[in-house]
Design a protein around this motif. Structure first.
Motif, PDB file in Angstrom:
ATOM      1  N   SER A 168       0.838  -1.198   0.000  1.00 48.80           N
ATOM      2  CA  SER A 168       0.000   0.000   0.000  1.00 48.80           C
ATOM      3  C   SER A 168       0.873   1.248   0.000  1.00 48.80           C
ATOM      4  O   SER A 168       0.393   2.343  -0.251  1.00 48.80           O
ATOM      5  CB  SER A 168      -0.927   0.002   1.210  1.00 48.80           C
ATOM      6  N   GLU A 183      -3.410   5.749  -1.241  1.00 49.23           N
ATOM      7  CA  GLU A 183      -4.711   5.173  -0.878  1.00 49.23           C
ATOM      8  C   GLU A 183      -5.753   5.712  -1.844  1.00 49.23           C
ATOM      9  O   GLU A 183      -5.851   6.931  -2.031  1.00 49.23           O
ATOM     10  CB  GLU A 183      -5.108   5.610   0.531  1.00 49.23           C
ATOM     11  N   ARG A 184      -6.526   4.864  -2.463  1.00 52.62           N
ATOM     12  CA  ARG A 184      -7.594   5.305  -3.369  1.00 52.62           C
ATOM     13  C   ARG A 184      -8.845   4.485  -3.120  1.00 52.62           C
ATOM     14  O   ARG A 184      -8.802   3.252  -3.177  1.00 52.62           O
ATOM     15  CB  ARG A 184      -7.180   5.121  -4.840  1.00 52.62           C
ATOM     16  N   LYS A 185      -9.940   5.204  -2.876  1.00 47.31           N
ATOM     17  CA  LYS A 185     -11.218   4.512  -2.687  1.00 47.31           C
ATOM     18  C   LYS A 185     -12.044   4.602  -3.965  1.00 47.31           C
ATOM     19  O   LYS A 185     -12.252   5.697  -4.496  1.00 47.31           O
ATOM     20  CB  LYS A 185     -11.993   5.137  -1.515  1.00 47.31           C
ATOM     21  N   SER A 225      -7.226   0.876  -3.043  1.00 48.27           N
ATOM     22  CA  SER A 225      -6.996   0.429  -1.655  1.00 48.27           C
ATOM     23  C   SER A 225      -8.314   0.093  -0.955  1.00 48.27           C
ATOM     24  O   SER A 225      -8.355  -0.753  -0.084  1.00 48.27           O
ATOM     25  CB  SER A 225      -6.219   1.475  -0.866  1.00 48.27           C
ATOM     26  N   THR A 226      -9.397   0.797  -1.332  1.00 47.29           N
ATOM     27  CA  THR A 226     -10.716   0.495  -0.751  1.00 47.29           C
ATOM     28  C   THR A 226     -11.735   0.370  -1.876  1.00 47.29           C
ATOM     29  O   THR A 226     -11.817   1.255  -2.737  1.00 47.29           O
ATOM     30  CB  THR A 226     -11.163   1.628   0.208  1.00 47.29           C
ATOM     31  N   ARG A 277      -4.794  -6.158  -2.836  1.00 43.97           N
ATOM     32  CA  ARG A 277      -4.695  -5.040  -1.903  1.00 43.97           C
ATOM     33  C   ARG A 277      -6.033  -4.483  -1.390  1.00 43.97           C
ATOM     34  O   ARG A 277      -6.180  -4.194  -0.209  1.00 43.97           O
ATOM     35  CB  ARG A 277      -3.917  -3.910  -2.604  1.00 43.97           C
ATOM     36  N   ALA A 278      -7.006  -4.329  -2.263  1.00 42.70           N
ATOM     37  CA  ALA A 278      -8.215  -3.567  -1.920  1.00 42.70           C
ATOM     38  C   ALA A 278      -9.012  -4.196  -0.779  1.00 42.70           C
ATOM     39  O   ALA A 278      -9.289  -5.398  -0.791  1.00 42.70           O
ATOM     40  CB  ALA A 278      -9.102  -3.448  -3.158  1.00 42.70           C
ATOM     41  N   GLN A 279      -9.379  -3.371   0.188  1.00 45.40           N
ATOM     42  CA  GLN A 279     -10.294  -3.784   1.253  1.00 45.40           C
ATOM     43  C   GLN A 279     -11.714  -3.577   0.724  1.00 45.40           C
ATOM     44  O   GLN A 279     -12.030  -2.475   0.251  1.00 45.40           O
ATOM     45  CB  GLN A 279     -10.082  -2.932   2.506  1.00 45.40           C
TER      46      GLN A 279
END
Ligand SMILES: NC(=O)c1ccc[n+]([C@@H]2O[C@H](COP(=O)([O-])OP(=O)(O)OC[C@H]3O[C@@H](n4cnc5c(N)ncnc54)[C@H](O)[C@@H]3O)[C@@H](O)[C@H]2O)c1
Ligand SMILES: O=C(O)C[C@H](O)C(=O)O
Length: 371
Positions: free
Chosen positions: A52, A57-59, A84-85, A107-109
């Protein structure tokens, strides 16, 4: 888009192709050393692409995430290491889609949100919002026939975007794109959040089709093909500029170009008819949506020279919205590029599409202001 697991397979390949060396060390010892160093190289490559820390960080939020486009699009965005999200919203079905996709080891939550009450949480902090919410066509329908249902859906979702993530880039997939993008613009204007650099009608599927059909007919490698597609996203408003296609396919004559243009314009209908009442393009659209969202994320992250076609606010013609090549950057649209030189056939197509596109844009603006 390069899923991050590609570096893992690379490192596996480099391991199996490690050459034999002769030295004073026993071959077994040497193999061990080579194995360790290859593993180290492979692992650090993998860590670089999974980390990460390597990307901001990118939602990304998908509205309509449990639908025919939404589900494969959720999968593709889960595979994108720039995310990331991943926030999956729909009026039904998202808990299951989110649980499923969340098990993929990237990676993405992932979080699923369902219903009006959870829309705000789905959107909060989003950098990119992708909207494939709404009904698809059945055989015999035009995209405009979807207006009565989808206009209201888009208006509601854009009102929530203005409230919860006004700075997000909005990727509009819901049809009729020629009207839903102007609706979104009006909603954002009313809310005082409109930024023309951040609103995009996704026309990437037209480009994807033009590339595929051109490569097939022109017998050129599809991976190397580029074709700009301008105008809008319905019937004759879709105008592929094959005169600018690269690489040149010398065997193509005027009749071939005419046929390729018609096939690109009717590509959506071809799928609607083949699906015979079970909806419109979903898998190719998910791919196209993922390509465009990836370009938006790269632009936000400062990658230079990211250019895609999109239906945006424009001064390229006298129409207020128009699809053309757009350079993407840290704030969304960095530059709307011009049309370039057109063939006579394309010039005719451009003039022919303007009345229909103008009417669709005006219909969207009127709806947003009267409802
Ligand atoms: N731009 C393009 O190139 C392109 C390509 C293909 C399809 N489309 C359009 O995309 C849209 C979706 O197509 P699909 O095949 O995925 O349809 P679908 O019916 O399979 O899925 C649509 C999803 O939207 C959801 N939805 C409905 N109202 C909602 C709301 N208020 N908030 C959130 N979600 C909501 C539904 O529950 C459903 O899960 C259609 O309008 C279609 O015409 C556009
Ligand atoms: O054709 C449709 O209705 C869906 C979409 O706009 C497409 O081009 O496939």
């Amino acid at each position: 888009m390069r899923p991050s697991f590609s570096s893992l397979s690379l490192s596996a390949a480099s391991l199996s192709h490690t050459p034999c060396l002769t030295s004073s060390l026993t071959s077994q010892k040497m193999r061990l050393i080579l194995l360790r160093s290859a593993l180290k190289r492979g692992a650090s490559k993998a860590i670089r692409s999974f980390s990460s820390e390597s990307a901001p960080e990118r939602k990304v939020a998908i509205l309509g995430a449990a639908g025919g486009i939404g589900q494969p699009l959720a999968l593709l965005m889960k595979l994108n290491p720039l995310v990331s999200t991943l926030s999956l919203y729909d009026i039904m079905g998202t808990p299951g889609v989110a649980a499923d996709v969340s098990h993929i080891n990237t990676r993405a939550q992932v979080a699923g949100f369902v219903g009006d009450d959870q829309l705000g949480d789905a959107l909060k902090g989003a950098d990119v919002v992708i909207i494939p919410a709404g009904v698809p066509r059945k055989p015999g329908m035009t995209r405009d026939d979807l207006f009565n249902i989808n206009a209201g859906i888009v208006k509601g979702l854009c009102t929530a975007i203005a409230k919860h993530c006004p700075g997000a880039l909005v990727n509009m997939i819901s049809n009729p794109v020629n009207s839903t993008v102007p609706i979104a613009a009006e909603v954002f204007k009313k809310a005082g959040t409109y930024d023309e650099k951040k609103l995009f009608g996704v026309t990437t599927l037209d480009v994807v089709r033009a590339k595929t059909f051109y490569a097939g007919k022109g017998k050129v490698p599809v991976e190397s093909v580029n074709v700009p597609v301008v105008g809008g996203h319905a019937g004759i408003t879709i105008l592929p500029l094959f005169s600018q296609a690269t690489p040149a396919a010398n065997a193509l004559g005027a009749e071939d170009i005419k046929a390729l243009t018609k096939r690109t314009q009717d590509g959506g209908t071809e799928v609607v008819e083949a699906k015979a009442g079970k909806g419109s393009a979903t898998l190719s659209m998910a791919y196209a949506g993922a390509v465009f969202a990836d370009a938006c994320l790269k632009g936000l992250n400062g990658v230079p020279d990211v250019v895609e076609c999109s239906f945006v606010q424009s001064t390229v013609t006298e129409l207020p919205f128009f699809a053309s090549k757009v350079r993407l950057g840290k704030n969304g649209v960095e530059e709307v590029l011009g049309l370039g030189p057109l063939s006579d056939f394309e010039k005719e197509g451009l003039e022919a599409l303007k009345p229909e596109l103008k009417a669709s844009i005006e219909k969207g603006i009127k709806f947003a202001n009267e409802n």
